[in-house]
Scaffold this motif. Structure first.
Motif, PDB file in Angstrom:
ATOM      1  N   VAL A   1     -34.871 -27.380 -40.344  1.00  4.42           N
ATOM      2  CA  VAL A   1     -36.355 -27.162 -40.018  1.00  4.42           C
ATOM      3  C   VAL A   1     -37.053 -25.492 -40.475  1.00  4.42           C
ATOM      4  N   LEU A   2     -38.594 -26.266 -40.063  1.00  3.30           N
ATOM      5  CA  LEU A   2     -39.037 -24.931 -40.932  1.00  3.30           C
ATOM      6  C   LEU A   2     -39.943 -24.776 -40.203  1.00  3.30           C
ATOM      7  N   LEU A   3     -40.231 -23.439 -39.983  1.00  4.67           N
ATOM      8  CA  LEU A   3     -41.896 -22.826 -39.047  1.00  4.67           C
ATOM      9  C   LEU A   3     -42.409 -22.110 -40.143  1.00  4.67           C
ATOM     10  N   MET A   4     -43.939 -22.675 -39.930  1.00  6.83           N
ATOM     11  CA  MET A   4     -44.913 -22.510 -40.501  1.00  6.83           C
ATOM     12  C   MET A   4     -45.657 -21.493 -39.409  1.00  6.83           C
ATOM     13  N   MET A   5     -45.113 -20.146 -39.554  1.00  7.17           N
ATOM     14  CA  MET A   5     -46.471 -18.827 -38.604  1.00  7.17           C
ATOM     15  C   MET A   5     -46.889 -17.852 -39.463  1.00  7.17           C
ATOM     16  N   GLY A   6     -47.479 -17.035 -39.326  1.00  6.34           N
ATOM     17  CA  GLY A   6     -48.215 -16.304 -39.538  1.00  6.34           C
ATOM     18  C   GLY A   6     -48.250 -14.784 -39.574  1.00  6.34           C
ATOM     19  N   LEU A   7     -46.886 -15.189 -37.910  1.00  8.74           N
ATOM     20  CA  LEU A   7     -47.102 -14.068 -37.475  1.00  8.74           C
ATOM     21  C   LEU A   7     -45.297 -12.568 -38.205  1.00  8.74           C
ATOM     22  N   GLY A   8     -44.776 -13.480 -39.079  1.00  5.57           N
ATOM     23  CA  GLY A   8     -43.191 -12.947 -40.195  1.00  5.57           C
ATOM     24  C   GLY A   8     -44.067 -11.728 -40.527  1.00  5.57           C
ATOM     25  N   GLY A   9     -45.050 -11.483 -41.455  1.00  6.59           N
ATOM     26  CA  GLY A   9     -45.697 -10.173 -42.539  1.00  6.59           C
ATOM     27  C   GLY A   9     -46.403 -10.792 -43.123  1.00  6.59           C
ATOM     28  N   GLY A  10     -47.681  -9.880 -43.340  1.00  5.43           N
ATOM     29  CA  GLY A  10     -48.874  -9.667 -43.563  1.00  5.43           C
ATOM     30  C   GLY A  10     -48.870 -10.879 -44.897  1.00  5.43           C
ATOM     31  N   ALA A  11     -49.492 -11.981 -44.892  1.00  2.12           N
ATOM     32  CA  ALA A  11     -49.945 -13.210 -46.032  1.00  2.12           C
ATOM     33  C   ALA A  11     -50.285 -11.853 -47.701  1.00  2.12           C
ATOM     34  N   ASP A  12     -50.889 -12.571 -48.946  1.00  2.00           N
ATOM     35  CA  ASP A  12     -51.056 -11.077 -50.419  1.00  2.00           C
ATOM     36  C   ASP A  12     -51.995 -12.658 -49.562  1.00  2.00           C
ATOM     37  N   LEU A  13     -53.817 -11.732 -49.140  1.00  2.00           N
ATOM     38  CA  LEU A  13     -54.761 -12.567 -48.481  1.00  2.00           C
ATOM     39  C   LEU A  13     -55.699 -12.305 -50.124  1.00  2.00           C
ATOM     40  N   ILE A  14     -56.367 -13.475 -50.141  1.00  2.00           N
ATOM     41  CA  ILE A  14     -57.460 -13.319 -51.314  1.00  2.00           C
ATOM     42  C   ILE A  14     -58.110 -12.374 -51.740  1.00  2.00           C
ATOM     43  N   GLU A  15     -58.283 -12.416 -50.214  1.00  2.00           N
ATOM     44  CA  GLU A  15     -59.296 -11.419 -50.279  1.00  2.00           C
ATOM     45  C   GLU A  15     -58.947  -9.701 -49.278  1.00  2.00           C
ATOM     46  N   GLY A  16     -58.586  -9.462 -50.258  1.00  2.00           N
ATOM     47  CA  GLY A  16     -58.078  -7.806 -49.429  1.00  2.00           C
ATOM     48  C   GLY A  16     -55.814  -7.703 -49.620  1.00  2.00           C
ATOM     49  N   GLY A  17     -55.411  -8.932 -50.311  1.00  2.00           N
ATOM     50  CA  GLY A  17     -54.447  -8.407 -50.871  1.00  2.00           C
ATOM     51  C   GLY A  17     -53.153  -8.577 -49.218  1.00  2.00           C
ATOM     52  N   ARG A  18     -52.495  -7.674 -49.500  1.00  2.00           N
ATOM     53  CA  ARG A  18     -51.255  -7.797 -48.918  1.00  2.00           C
ATOM     54  C   ARG A  18     -51.459  -6.858 -47.562  1.00  2.00           C
ATOM     55  N   ALA A  19     -52.032  -6.251 -47.888  1.00  2.00           N
ATOM     56  CA  ALA A  19     -52.764  -4.824 -46.906  1.00  2.00           C
ATOM     57  C   ALA A  19     -53.543  -5.035 -45.912  1.00  2.00           C
ATOM     58  N   ALA A  20     -54.612  -6.490 -46.190  1.00  2.00           N
ATOM     59  CA  ALA A  20     -54.962  -7.029 -45.305  1.00  2.00           C
ATOM     60  C   ALA A  20     -54.360  -8.030 -44.412  1.00  2.00           C
ATOM     61  N   GLY A  21     -53.263  -8.707 -45.322  1.00  2.00           N
ATOM     62  CA  GLY A  21     -52.738  -9.345 -44.215  1.00  2.00           C
ATOM     63  C   GLY A  21     -51.913  -8.842 -43.411  1.00  2.00           C
ATOM     64  N   ASP A  22     -51.451  -7.370 -43.588  1.00  2.00           N
ATOM     65  CA  ASP A  22     -50.618  -7.310 -42.814  1.00  2.00           C
ATOM     66  C   ASP A  22     -50.905  -6.103 -41.379  1.00  2.00           C
ATOM     67  N   LYS A  23     -52.570  -6.127 -41.972  1.00  2.00           N
ATOM     68  CA  LYS A  23     -53.378  -5.161 -40.828  1.00  2.00           C
ATOM     69  C   LYS A  23     -53.779  -6.590 -39.918  1.00  2.00           C
ATOM     70  N   TRP A  24     -53.900  -7.935 -40.343  1.00  2.00           N
ATOM     71  CA  TRP A  24     -53.883  -9.001 -38.853  1.00  2.00           C
ATOM     72  C   TRP A  24     -53.179  -8.986 -38.348  1.00  2.00           C
ATOM     73  N   VAL A  25     -51.483  -8.977 -38.830  1.00  2.00           N
ATOM     74  CA  VAL A  25     -50.623  -9.370 -38.510  1.00  2.00           C
ATOM     75  C   VAL A  25     -50.613  -8.362 -36.650  1.00  2.00           C
ATOM     76  N   ASN A  26     -50.558  -6.849 -37.233  1.00  2.00           N
ATOM     77  CA  ASN A  26     -50.198  -5.736 -36.604  1.00  2.00           C
ATOM     78  C   ASN A  26     -51.587  -5.586 -35.654  1.00  2.00           C
ATOM     79  N   ASP A  27     -52.727  -6.344 -36.187  1.00  2.00           N
ATOM     80  CA  ASP A  27     -53.614  -5.961 -34.902  1.00  2.00           C
ATOM     81  C   ASP A  27     -53.897  -7.687 -34.172  1.00  2.00           C
ATOM     82  N   TYR A  28     -53.175  -8.372 -34.957  1.00  2.00           N
ATOM     83  CA  TYR A  28     -53.046  -9.561 -33.330  1.00  2.00           C
ATOM     84  C   TYR A  28     -52.155  -9.655 -32.512  1.00  2.00           C
ATOM     85  N   THR A  29     -50.852  -8.971 -33.108  1.00  2.00           N
ATOM     86  CA  THR A  29     -49.233  -8.857 -32.086  1.00  2.00           C
ATOM     87  C   THR A  29     -49.930  -7.389 -31.701  1.00  2.00           C
TER      88      THR A  29
END
Length: 554
Positions: free
Chosen positions: A464-492
């Motif tokens: 199996v393989l799980l595609m999920m965006g909650l494991g850790g913030g992605a390194d976004l083109i706009e905003g980098g890892r910090a923006a990805g982490d912020k989204w995960v934390n805020d959403y969760t």
């Protein structure tokens, strides 16, 4: 020279960005349209057994037909009946602790969240003794036993969440014994309830701590006393009378009243010689009504029959259910729409189906599944695992989507459950084509690998393989890892299982489309005969798969 070089660099940058943002045949606009529909108030939060389920299944069936998928459910249809037992805690119950002779009432959903998975009209427990069992792990293969033969009959077992090595310091003997921050199944609340039942406990309560659980108290109480289970022949044998959570604050008061220090107890529980501790002077009581019954929920299943190897398959899947209607939020909203959890995954499944239907028929059968009751304990996929409509022994892989990030293209893709099987190597190859890298889950303590529907297939040996965006913030083109982490934390913290998990016109689903495209690309390779992903040597699922090796050698 300088001007020419600058132009060349700019063109190269634009080309790289364009490639990174490409999602091939997967259309972000289509993803958005499907989510907008499924997360609308008309679907009432898609709770199993509700009017919202009927609307959801009707919609999904129509979409599968429109895509040209063949039915892959029961009796030549697109659905598979999933018999579920449904339970609901009634209002007006009484909960409390007795600490050194003094009554301490507990407020439901503030201090305690409790239910039962037994078909009883009332749960009545009076002054039951309480026993702290540490992490409640019995793992002979790791030479670990937290129970030491303790008699739990008639008692409430109190557990810590996660594994014994979750908070271990460097140099402690337990450090790394259970994978460190990468949680095992022993970390999960489901395991702890199961173990309490196996040992005859009257009830089981888990101490809530956000780091170990991977989510806050708001997630614990999101079900508002509603619970589901598969229909069991003898629920009293397999389920404790009461199961639930105690808030961290109340738990610390409980231990202190018994003359125990919570931090000291946690440290002791990280030792292999830990023994259960009776919470002297403490007792637990509860008296609340229950409604219960049975409902038939449904998985929705479609397929593309393989041209030359129809008995071999690849599955793409997501869950259609969410949390239905709950208490009003600050703005008066009651529907919990489940837009990202997991209408977006269902949309991804449909888009992959559309892409495959636009091309030549694959050699292997492709199965497309929309599961029910994931939020109630992976029940729809678990039922399928017991009653598959295609052989699991010759299923090459299950590729699951559950919560995809809506923040635009990313430089990487986050891998949940790193180190499990060779599908991870295929993901690296697919990501490279998109000029992306693969980043291991930055929050493995959340045990996400054991919390999504692919687990029901993994435990039966299917890679199996799980595609999920909650494991850790992605390194976004706009905003980098910090923006990805912020989204995960805020959403969760704010929207996970809540009313604000809603569709938004402001989303940028190009990143989600990228991730879906990765699974589509992997599916193209997996659809070929002779491609059999394998489990890593130290995976607990390898022996199950190995037992059916002969069926894949034909």
């Amino acid at each position: 020279m300088f001007r020419t070089t600058a132009i060349s660099l700019a063109l190269a940058l634009l080309a790289t960005t364009a490639q990174a943002q490409s999602s091939g045949p997967i259309d972000p606009a289509r993803l958005s349209d499907i989510v907008k529909t499924m997360a609308s108030d008309a679907f009432e939060g898609r709770s199993p057994g509700s009017p919202g389920e009927a609307k959801t299944v009707e919609y999904l069936t129509a979409q599968f037909k429109a895509l040209g998928l063949e039915p892959a459910g029961d009796k030549g249809g697109y659905t598979q009946d999933v018999p579920l037992a449904r339970f609901q805690v009634k209002d007006g119950g009484v909960y409390g602790l007795t600490l050194k002779g003094q009554a301490h009432p507990l407020e439901r959903n503030k201090d305690i969240s409790a239910s039962t998975l037994r078909p009883v009209d009332r749960v009545s427990i009076a002054n039951a003794p309480m026993v702290f069992v540490g992490y409640g792990v019995s793992a002979p293969e790791r030479r670990w036993d937290d129970f030491k033969g303790v008699d739990l009959k008639g008692k409430i077992a109190v557990f810590l969440i996660n594994d014994p090595d979750f908070e271990a310091q460097a140099g402690e003997p337990v450090a790394g014994k259970f994978g460190g921050l990468a949680a095992t199944y022993y970390a999960r609340w489901t395991y702890k309830y199961e173990e309490a039942a196996r040992r005859g406990a009257l009830g089981a309560l888990i101490v809530h701590e956000t780091p170990g659980a991977g989510y806050g108290w708001s997630t614990v109480i999101a079900s508002n006393g509603e619970a589901f289970d598969i229909v069991r022949a003898d629920p009293a044998k397999e389920k404790v009378l009461l199961q639930g959570w105690l808030s961290g604050e109340v738990s610390k008061e409980l231990f202190a009243s018994a003359g125990l220090d919570f931090a000291t107890l946690k440290a002791q529980a990280r030792r292999a010689d830990f023994k259960p501790v009776a919470l002297n002077g403490a007792a637990f009581s509860a008296d609340y009504g229950m409604s219960h019954g049975r409902v038939i929920s449904r998985n929705v299943l479609g397929k593309i029959t393989g041209a030359s190897r129809p008995n071999e398959s690849v599955m793409f899947a997501a869950h259609w259910d969410a949390f239905g209607v709950g208490a009003p939020d600050a703005e008066g909203r009651t529907v919990r729409p489940g837009a990202l959890d997991d209408a977006i995954g269902v949309a991804g499944t449909m888009e992959i189906a559309r892409a495959f239907k636009a091309g030549p028929t694959p050699a292997r059968t492709l199965v497309f599944a929309a599961w029910t009751a994931e939020e109630r304990g992976l029940l729809g996929s678990e039922y399928y695992g017991v009653h598959p409509t295609v052989p699991l022994e010759t299923m090459a892989a299950n590729l699951t989507m559950d919560v995809l990030q809506p923040n635009g293209p990313a430089r990487d893709v986050v891998l949940i459950g790193s180190g499990q099987n060779s599908l991870e190597d295929m993901l690296v190859k697919a990501a490279k084509i998109q000029d992306r890298t693969v980043t291991p889950d930055a929050r493995p303590e959340r045990a996400l690998f054991y919390r999504a529907d692919h687990f029901s297939l993994a435990r039966r040996g299917v890679p199996v393989l799980l595609m999920m965006g909650l494991g850790g913030g992605a390194d976004l083109i706009e905003g980098g890892r910090a923006a990805g982490d912020k989204w995960v934390n805020d959403y969760t913290a704010k929207c996970y299982h809540q009313t604000c998990d809603a569709w938004s016109a402001d989303w940028d689903l190009r990143g989600a489309a990228q991730d879906v495209a990765l699974l589509y690309d992997m599916g193209q390779e997996l659809a070929n005969p002779g491609v059999w992903p394998s489990w890593k040597p130290d995976s607990e699922f390898g022996p199950v798969r190995d037992a059916s090796a002969a069926k894949r050698a034909k």
